[in-house]
Design a protein around this motif. Structure first.
Motif, PDB file in Angstrom:
ATOM      1  N   SER A 228     -12.781  33.523   8.414  1.00 16.70           N
ATOM      2  CA  SER A 228     -12.765  34.766   7.652  1.00 16.70           C
ATOM      3  C   SER A 228     -14.156  34.979   7.094  1.00 16.70           C
ATOM      4  CB  SER A 228     -11.733  34.716   6.515  1.00 16.70           C
ATOM      5  OG  SER A 228     -12.083  33.722   5.587  1.00 16.70           O
ATOM      6  N   GLU A 229     -14.489  36.216   6.776  1.00 18.90           N
ATOM      7  CA  GLU A 229     -15.808  36.520   6.248  1.00 18.90           C
ATOM      8  C   GLU A 229     -15.922  36.012   4.818  1.00 18.90           C
ATOM      9  OE1 GLU A 229     -16.842  40.612   6.670  1.00 18.90           O
ATOM     10  OE2 GLU A 229     -17.108  40.439   8.829  1.00 18.90           O
ATOM     11  N   PHE A 230     -17.052  35.402   4.526  1.00 22.01           N
ATOM     12  CA  PHE A 230     -17.320  34.864   3.196  1.00 22.01           C
ATOM     13  C   PHE A 230     -18.291  35.819   2.513  1.00 22.01           C
ATOM     14  CE2 PHE A 230     -19.591  31.876   0.323  1.00 22.01           C
ATOM     15  CZ  PHE A 230     -18.502  31.412  -0.388  1.00 22.01           C
ATOM     16  N   GLY A 231     -17.754  36.770   1.778  1.00 22.50           N
ATOM     17  CA  GLY A 231     -18.587  37.766   1.110  1.00 22.50           C
ATOM     18  C   GLY A 231     -18.701  39.039   1.918  1.00 22.50           C
ATOM     19  N   SER A 232     -19.403  40.020   1.348  1.00 24.83           N
ATOM     20  CA  SER A 232     -19.609  41.295   2.029  1.00 24.83           C
ATOM     21  C   SER A 232     -21.070  41.414   2.434  1.00 24.83           C
ATOM     22  CB  SER A 232     -19.212  42.445   1.100  1.00 24.83           C
ATOM     23  OG  SER A 232     -20.016  42.433  -0.064  1.00 24.83           O
TER      24      SER A 232
ATOM     25  N   SER B 199     -25.497  25.307 -13.718  1.00 22.88           N
ATOM     26  CA  SER B 199     -25.512  26.433 -12.784  1.00 22.88           C
ATOM     27  C   SER B 199     -25.705  25.918 -11.359  1.00 22.88           C
ATOM     28  CB  SER B 199     -26.605  27.439 -13.152  1.00 22.88           C
ATOM     29  OG  SER B 199     -27.864  26.804 -13.216  1.00 22.88           O
ATOM     30  N   ASP B 200     -25.175  26.672 -10.415  1.00 23.19           N
ATOM     31  CA  ASP B 200     -25.333  26.305  -9.014  1.00 23.19           C
ATOM     32  C   ASP B 200     -25.522  27.546  -8.169  1.00 23.19           C
ATOM     33  OD1 ASP B 200     -22.688  27.351  -8.446  1.00 23.19           O
ATOM     34  OD2 ASP B 200     -21.871  25.463  -9.159  1.00 23.19           O
ATOM     35  N   TYR B 201     -26.131  27.358  -7.010  1.00 22.15           N
ATOM     36  CA  TYR B 201     -26.489  28.459  -6.130  1.00 22.15           C
ATOM     37  C   TYR B 201     -26.173  28.072  -4.695  1.00 22.15           C
ATOM     38  CZ  TYR B 201     -29.204  29.401 -10.313  1.00 22.15           C
ATOM     39  OH  TYR B 201     -29.596  29.594 -11.611  1.00 22.15           O
ATOM     40  N   VAL B 202     -25.548  28.988  -3.956  1.00 21.43           N
ATOM     41  CA  VAL B 202     -25.289  28.785  -2.537  1.00 21.43           C
ATOM     42  C   VAL B 202     -26.351  29.546  -1.766  1.00 21.43           C
ATOM     43  CG1 VAL B 202     -23.685  29.192  -0.637  1.00 21.43           C
ATOM     44  CG2 VAL B 202     -22.815  28.467  -2.877  1.00 21.43           C
ATOM     45  N   LEU B 203     -27.052  28.845  -0.865  1.00 22.88           N
ATOM     46  CA  LEU B 203     -28.119  29.447  -0.083  1.00 22.88           C
ATOM     47  C   LEU B 203     -27.770  29.411   1.395  1.00 22.88           C
ATOM     48  CD1 LEU B 203     -31.093  27.721  -1.911  1.00 22.88           C
ATOM     49  CD2 LEU B 203     -30.364  30.089  -2.175  1.00 22.88           C
ATOM     50  N   VAL B 204     -28.038  30.525   2.080  1.00 19.75           N
ATOM     51  CA  VAL B 204     -27.870  30.628   3.528  1.00 19.75           C
ATOM     52  C   VAL B 204     -29.204  31.102   4.078  1.00 19.75           C
ATOM     53  CG1 VAL B 204     -26.627  31.725   5.419  1.00 19.75           C
ATOM     54  CG2 VAL B 204     -25.432  31.211   3.279  1.00 19.75           C
ATOM     55  N   VAL B 205     -29.727  30.393   5.074  1.00 15.65           N
ATOM     56  CA  VAL B 205     -31.056  30.683   5.583  1.00 15.65           C
ATOM     57  C   VAL B 205     -30.985  31.020   7.063  1.00 15.65           C
ATOM     58  CG1 VAL B 205     -33.419  29.812   5.791  1.00 15.65           C
ATOM     59  CG2 VAL B 205     -31.964  29.019   3.912  1.00 15.65           C
ATOM     60  N   THR B 206     -31.619  32.137   7.442  1.00  8.54           N
ATOM     61  CA  THR B 206     -31.797  32.486   8.847  1.00  8.54           C
ATOM     62  C   THR B 206     -33.245  32.164   9.211  1.00  8.54           C
ATOM     63  OG1 THR B 206     -32.491  34.775   8.447  1.00  8.54           O
ATOM     64  CG2 THR B 206     -30.113  34.352   8.586  1.00  8.54           C
ATOM     65  N   ALA B 207     -33.654  32.440  10.434  1.00 15.56           N
ATOM     66  CA  ALA B 207     -35.036  32.157  10.827  1.00 15.56           C
ATOM     67  C   ALA B 207     -36.021  32.960   9.985  1.00 15.56           C
ATOM     68  CB  ALA B 207     -35.234  32.458  12.309  1.00 15.56           C
ATOM     69  N   LYS B 208     -35.614  34.126   9.486  1.00 17.46           N
ATOM     70  CA  LYS B 208     -36.542  35.017   8.776  1.00 17.46           C
ATOM     71  C   LYS B 208     -36.279  35.176   7.286  1.00 17.46           C
ATOM     72  CE  LYS B 208     -38.539  36.085  12.664  1.00 17.46           C
ATOM     73  NZ  LYS B 208     -39.830  35.477  12.978  1.00 17.46           N
TER      74      LYS B 208
ATOM     75  N   LEU C  81     -22.068  41.480   5.525  1.00 18.31           N
ATOM     76  CA  LEU C  81     -22.262  40.698   6.738  1.00 18.31           C
ATOM     77  C   LEU C  81     -22.218  41.619   7.952  1.00 18.31           C
ATOM     78  CD1 LEU C  81     -19.893  37.759   5.781  1.00 18.31           C
ATOM     79  CD2 LEU C  81     -22.376  37.747   5.759  1.00 18.31           C
ATOM     80  N   PRO C  82     -22.823  41.287   9.062  1.00 16.07           N
ATOM     81  CA  PRO C  82     -23.546  40.045   9.293  1.00 16.07           C
ATOM     82  C   PRO C  82     -24.923  40.064   8.640  1.00 16.07           C
ATOM     83  CG  PRO C  82     -23.696  41.413  11.240  1.00 16.07           C
ATOM     84  CD  PRO C  82     -22.809  42.136  10.257  1.00 16.07           C
ATOM     85  N   LEU C  83     -25.483  38.881   8.448  1.00 14.00           N
ATOM     86  CA  LEU C  83     -26.830  38.749   7.905  1.00 14.00           C
ATOM     87  C   LEU C  83     -27.841  39.126   8.984  1.00 14.00           C
ATOM     88  CD1 LEU C  83     -26.386  35.326   6.072  1.00 14.00           C
ATOM     89  CD2 LEU C  83     -26.190  37.613   5.103  1.00 14.00           C
TER      90      LEU C  83
ATOM     91  N   ASN D 188     -24.190  35.736  -4.105  1.00 10.94           N
ATOM     92  CA  ASN D 188     -23.845  36.143  -5.462  1.00 10.94           C
ATOM     93  C   ASN D 188     -22.328  36.109  -5.577  1.00 10.94           C
ATOM     94  OD1 ASN D 188     -23.067  37.762  -7.729  1.00 10.94           O
ATOM     95  ND2 ASN D 188     -25.139  38.608  -7.768  1.00 10.94           N
ATOM     96  N   GLU D 189     -21.824  35.087  -6.246  1.00 11.54           N
ATOM     97  CA  GLU D 189     -20.378  34.885  -6.340  1.00 11.54           C
ATOM     98  C   GLU D 189     -19.690  36.021  -7.090  1.00 11.54           C
ATOM     99  OE1 GLU D 189     -17.253  31.366  -7.640  1.00 11.54           O
ATOM    100  OE2 GLU D 189     -19.380  31.124  -8.012  1.00 11.54           O
ATOM    101  N   THR D 190     -20.344  36.570  -8.098  1.00 15.76           N
ATOM    102  CA  THR D 190     -19.754  37.647  -8.893  1.00 15.76           C
ATOM    103  C   THR D 190     -19.547  38.904  -8.063  1.00 15.76           C
ATOM    104  OG1 THR D 190     -20.844  36.778 -10.861  1.00 15.76           O
ATOM    105  CG2 THR D 190     -20.011  39.036 -10.972  1.00 15.76           C
ATOM    106  N   LEU D 191     -20.568  39.286  -7.287  1.00 15.98           N
ATOM    107  CA  LEU D 191     -20.496  40.504  -6.475  1.00 15.98           C
ATOM    108  C   LEU D 191     -19.952  40.250  -5.072  1.00 15.98           C
ATOM    109  CD1 LEU D 191     -23.948  42.077  -7.448  1.00 15.98           C
ATOM    110  CD2 LEU D 191     -21.690  42.607  -8.403  1.00 15.98           C
ATOM    111  N   GLY D 192     -19.953  39.004  -4.654  1.00 13.75           N
ATOM    112  CA  GLY D 192     -19.511  38.684  -3.302  1.00 13.75           C
ATOM    113  C   GLY D 192     -20.486  39.166  -2.247  1.00 13.75           C
ATOM    114  N   THR D 193     -21.790  39.187  -2.586  1.00 10.47           N
ATOM    115  CA  THR D 193     -22.811  39.686  -1.661  1.00 10.47           C
ATOM    116  C   THR D 193     -23.911  38.643  -1.463  1.00 10.47           C
ATOM    117  OG1 THR D 193     -24.026  40.685  -3.502  1.00 10.47           O
ATOM    118  CG2 THR D 193     -22.436  42.080  -2.344  1.00 10.47           C
TER     119      THR D 193
END
Length: 197
Positions: A31-35, A55-64, A37-39, A70-75
């Motif tokens: 299922s999609e994790f957040g809105s 505090s904690d932060y989830v990071l997703v990295v692409t080549a660029k 998408l796609p990145l 943002n857990e609050t906004l889901g973005t």
């Protein structure tokens, strides 16, 4: 092959199933994790940055791009101001440590762009560490460790360099240093820490 055998290459478009030891099995799906998408690109690296203040932060990295979820906004919000110059052939490496002011700092590298750092707000900042670039990064005994460096334009793929004790931004002061692994033809491809106590 018998009439009941299905090969991987014959089922590239199936969803929520997988082929395991020549048996078709139900998979857990997705299922999609957040809105938003796609990145902009294929996710190459995912990590979490935990700070001592809770505090904690989830990071997703692409080549660029580096994205923070943002857990609050889901973005997903971009955390680098300009595009990275690596490709999908340049893997990422990360480490977290306290800097000289006892602030949690997250370090990220792809071996192509300058070593980047972030404290949880704003954009990642590039750091050349005195014209030293690195393909791998780790933390050991309050020192930032760089592996497989490029220094003043010269590549040292067998070099491991460390920072001043407690200051991940100083690679030339007292206590910093490096070692070249000259007894091997292998390049530094990873740095890992294991607590033997």
């Amino acid at each position: 092959k018998g009439p009941y055998m299905i090969l991987d290459k014959e089922s590239p478009n199936l969803r929520n199933v997988r082929l395991s030891e020549n048996v078709l099995k139900k998979d857990v799906g997705f299922s999609e994790f957040g809105s938003g998408l796609p990145l902009d690109g294929v996710p190459m690296f995912m990590d979490a940055f935990y700070k001592d203040d809770g505090s904690d932060y989830v990071l997703v990295v692409t080549a660029k791009w580096i994205y923070e979820y943002n857990e609050t906004l889901g973005t997903y919000e971009k955390r680098n101001a300009t595009e990275l110059t690596g490709t999908e052939d340049n893997p990422f490496s990360s480490a977290t440590m306290l800097d000289e002011n006892d602030e949690d700092t997250y370090f990220l590298t792809n071996g192509i762009d300058p070593l980047m750092w972030w404290k949880g707000t704003g954009y990642f900042q590039g750091m050349t560490a005195g014209d030293i670039w690195t393909s791998r990064v780790a933390v050991f005994k309050d020192r930032l460790i760089l592996g497989g460096t490029t220094e003043t334009g010269t590549s040292y793929p067998r070099r491991v360099r460390w920072s001043v004790l407690g200051d991940p931004f100083d690679f030339s002061g007292t206590g910093s240093g490096y070692v070249d692994f000259t007894d091997t033809v292998d390049w530094v491809t990873g740095l890992f820490y294991r607590d033997w106590e």
